[in-house]
Design an enzyme around this catalytic site. Structure first.
Site, PDB file in Angstrom:
ATOM      1  N   ILE A  52      -0.196  -4.606   4.024  1.00  0.00           N
ATOM      2  CA  ILE A  52       1.124  -5.131   3.502  1.00  0.00           C
ATOM      3  C   ILE A  52       2.100  -5.264   4.532  1.00  0.00           C
ATOM      4  CG2 ILE A  52       0.470  -4.302   1.212  1.00  0.00           C
ATOM      5  CD1 ILE A  52       2.332  -2.103   1.704  1.00  0.00           C
ATOM      6  N   TYR A  53       1.835  -4.736   5.921  1.00  0.00           N
ATOM      7  CA  TYR A  53       2.886  -5.001   6.839  1.00  0.00           C
ATOM      8  C   TYR A  53       3.218  -6.470   7.361  1.00  0.00           C
ATOM      9  CZ  TYR A  53       2.483   0.344   7.461  1.00  0.00           C
ATOM     10  OH  TYR A  53       2.745   1.411   7.188  1.00  0.00           O
ATOM     11  N   SER A  54       4.429  -6.729   7.473  1.00  0.00           N
ATOM     12  CA  SER A  54       5.645  -6.352   6.838  1.00  0.00           C
ATOM     13  C   SER A  54       5.949  -7.276   5.715  1.00  0.00           C
ATOM     14  CB  SER A  54       6.663  -6.136   7.585  1.00  0.00           C
ATOM     15  OG  SER A  54       6.365  -5.235   8.863  1.00  0.00           O
ATOM     16  N   LYS A  88      -4.823   0.406   6.219  1.00  0.00           N
ATOM     17  CA  LYS A  88      -4.613   0.820   4.822  1.00  0.00           C
ATOM     18  C   LYS A  88      -4.859  -0.124   3.932  1.00  0.00           C
ATOM     19  CE  LYS A  88      -0.901   3.747   6.596  1.00  0.00           C
ATOM     20  NZ  LYS A  88      -0.372   2.730   7.580  1.00  0.00           N
TER      21      LYS A  88
END
Length: 324
Positions: A52-54, A88
């Protein structure tokens, strides 16, 4: 560089890990590559990211940090076996009902997407970004076990888990003979100790779980950039530090600075050295946005605090009361 054992495993990682949340947020791709190269050249082999970054940045669909890292690996012909890649899974990566969570379906889709962006055929560490109450822990751990057996993942870890949630996962893995979480990524620093120390620390010590804390410098507060009676800079990050602006914490900064003078070290170096002095801690996650900041963080590896200095810092930041 003295590399550290990754929990109970035989794997070795550097004593600092480069976090990459800033890639695609406060750093463009070219500057991100410069940070990655300087980090790798300094002997840091451990890099942490998330799918999910960013995503919170306007126009950022998520996956940007992973993409930057994958491009850096390819363009610089970095030997894959010389870097430890951790990412992640859990957050929302699309608008569909199965585009988030820790279900088997989402994990299996998300890992393929992360592998493509990172331009690799395996992950050294795949982590649950946070828990998913809608998915049985048995389903999550079975999916991770399958990924390890397929060779797409070497080790699995957890982030932002409470002690009971971590224990539930460990018990499930033991009961069903599945791969288990070999690392924990908790929010932990000198001014935010109780969440990890209250119960999680003992669990990690007893079960030999590698601990890779994020925000070891409290979002910049433990660098000394924020001072008593001085106005906050106008930024989203500075706004997030308001809760740290207490007399207790400013007094702590004064003591850290005094200790630093004795070691010819900065405030951030002392704060990192305090964390590195704990044998339970494996590799704090730093997040440099410049080469100068990276070099300063690396300097913490040469700072060795005295027992009385550690005791002083512990006393100033103690969270336990007589009733605890």
């Amino acid at each position: 560089m003295e590399y550290r054992k990754f929990g109970r495993t035989g794997f070795k990682v550097s004593p600092l890990c480069m976090g990459t949340m800033q890639f695609g947020w406060s750093l463009n791709e070219a500057d991100s590559h410069r940070i990655l190269s300087a980090t790798f050249d300094a002997g840091i082999n451990f890099f942490d990211t998330a799918d999910i970054y960013s995503k919170w940045v306007d126009g950022n669909p998520g996956g940007v940090s992973e993409t930057y890292i994958g491009n850096w690996l390819k363009q610089n012909k970095i030997p894959r076996d010389q870097v430890v890649l951790a990412t992640k899974v859990r957050g929302e990566m699309g608008k569909g009902p199965n585009d988030e969570g820790l279900s088997r379906g989402h994990i299996m889709n998300a890992v393929e997407a992360s592998l493509r962006r990172l331009q690799t055929d395996y992950l050294d560490l795949y982590q649950s970004h946070w828990t998913d109450d809608s998915t049985p822990i048995e389903e999550t751990m079975q999916a991770f076990d399958d990924l390890v057996r397929q060779g797409k993942v070497r080790y699995v870890g957890a982030s932002n888990y409470a002690a009971w949630e971590l224990m539930q996962a460990l018990w499930t893995s033991d009961k069903l003979n599945l791969v288990r979480y070999d690392s924990l990524q908790p929010h932990y620093n000198l001014i935010y100790r109780d969440e990890f120390e209250r119960e999680l620390r003992d669990v990690c010590k007893a079960y030999e779980i590698a601990v890779i804390p994020y925000s070891p410098l409290a979002g910049g507060f433990l660098t000394g950039k924020y001072r008593r009676n001085e106005p906050l800079p106008e930024s989203r990050r500075a706004e997030g530090r308001k809760r740290a602006m207490t007399e207790k914490n400013f007094s702590l900064l004064y003591e850290i600075e005094s200790i630093g003078l004795r070691h010819k070290a900065s405030i951030s170096q002392v704060a990192l050295a305090w964390m590195l002095s704990d044998s339970v801690i494996t590799s704090p996650i730093i997040g440099a946005t410049s080469i100068e900041q990276l070099q300063e963080n690396l300097g913490a590896l040469d700072v060795h605090l005295m027992d009385d200095e550690i005791a002083t810092l512990n006393k100033l930041t103690a969270w336990k009361t007589d009733e605890d």
